[in-house]
Design a protein around this motif. Structure first.
Motif, PDB file in Angstrom:
ATOM      1  N   ASN A 156      56.653  75.101  10.202  1.00 34.89           N
ATOM      2  CA  ASN A 156      58.072  75.179  10.531  1.00 34.89           C
ATOM      3  C   ASN A 156      58.373  76.405  11.396  1.00 34.89           C
ATOM      4  OD1 ASN A 156      60.492  73.681  10.092  1.00 34.89           O
ATOM      5  ND2 ASN A 156      61.283  75.390   8.886  1.00 34.89           N
ATOM      6  N   ASP A 205      61.666  72.694  12.288  1.00 31.98           N
ATOM      7  CA  ASP A 205      62.665  73.453  13.032  1.00 31.98           C
ATOM      8  C   ASP A 205      62.028  73.856  14.362  1.00 31.98           C
ATOM      9  OD1 ASP A 205      64.405  75.261  14.135  1.00 31.98           O
ATOM     10  OD2 ASP A 205      64.515  76.574  12.389  1.00 31.98           O
ATOM     11  N   ARG A 207      63.703  74.973  17.135  1.00 30.79           N
ATOM     12  CA  ARG A 207      64.644  75.694  17.987  1.00 30.79           C
ATOM     13  C   ARG A 207      63.974  76.813  18.784  1.00 30.79           C
ATOM     14  NH1 ARG A 207      69.246  76.857  13.586  1.00 30.79           N
ATOM     15  NH2 ARG A 207      67.345  77.033  12.314  1.00 30.79           N
TER      16      ARG A 207
END
Length: 257
Positions: A156, A205, A207
């Motif tokens: 992650n 995630d 981003r």
């Protein structure tokens, strides 16, 4: 931090991770002469390598590990299970340090912090690795039949990710492999298919993701265009942004900023 590939696929694998003056080689499935040539293509010599990490004992990951380590006195890190299964490859006149690691216990080599983690694959004690430099995180996942919650947690919020996209399910099903090999590749201890890789990617995630490189593509059961399509749909990005690690050339240096 930056990283590059010597080559990726069933004929040999090798990944370079560099932070400051620390350069590590993850797996080495090539012969000694070929490895030196591939290193030179990236502007490196064997003496530039501070250590070799091993994921598991299969030939496409270990064929050149101990020859390179012994000739150039490069330390090697691997799990006990991988060590047991690789003993036939270790020279009797061993001239390098050999470190047995715990598959859950992080450790440091030079300027890099390394987190190994266990994966489902048909090997004795296989692991994959995450590399950190204090600011950035590079995740590597190949040679895995299925994902797990632990894998998802480990990978992650990576800044860069090297992710197995071994086969397309339809191409494997209708391809030239014998039935037993198809079953092995497609099993939960085999290799990750494009859609499963995309599904894993969608659970993370992303981003901070600067680089995504698909690795360990099957020459007979996959196509880069299928990989690009599967991963770009998940990331909602242009297909050309998805990197592909090739068998012949791997991929050139990618920098994490």
């Amino acid at each position: 931090m930056r990283f590059a590939s010597l080559g990726s696929g069933s004929a040999g694998n090798g990944l370079i991770i560099e932070q400051s003056s620390t350069r590590l080689l993850l797996d080495c499935g090539f012969g000694l002469k070929d490895t030196l040539y591939r290193l030179a293509r990236l502007g490196l010599q064997a003496n530039d390598i501070a250590g070799i990490l091993v994921t598991h004992e299969h030939d496409d990951h270990t064929n050149g590990v101990f020859k390179l380590a012994n000739k150039y006195r490069i330390p090697v890190w691997l799990t006990y299970g991988t060590y047991v299964m690789s003993q036939k490859l270790i020279p009797k006149d061993q001239g390098f340090e050999l470190h047995i690691i715990d598959s859950h216990q992080p450790f440091n080599i030079g300027d890099l912090h390394i987190q190994p983690y266990p994966v489902p694959h048909d090997a004795r004690e296989p692991v994959q690795y995450v590399f950190k430099n204090g600011r950035h995180k590079l995740g590597v996942l190949t040679d895995v039949g299925t994902t797990t919650p632990h894998i998802e947690a480990i990978l992650n919020a990576c800044d860069s990710l090297v992710l197995e996209c071994n086969h397309d399910l339809d191409m494997l099903r209708n391809g030239p492999y014998i039935r037993s090999l198809k079953q092995r590749v497609g099993s939960r201890l085999g290799h990750l298919d494009n859609e499963s890789a995309a599904s894993l990617l969608g659970k993370l995630d992303n981003r901070k993701l600067q680089h995504i490189v698909a690795a360990h593509l099957s020459e007979k059961n996959n196509q880069p265009a299928l990989v690009n399509a599967a991963l770009s749909r998940t990331l909602n990005c242009e297909e050309h942004w998805i990197g592909i690690a090739s068998q012949a050339e791997g991929f050139d240096w990618r920098e994490i900023k």
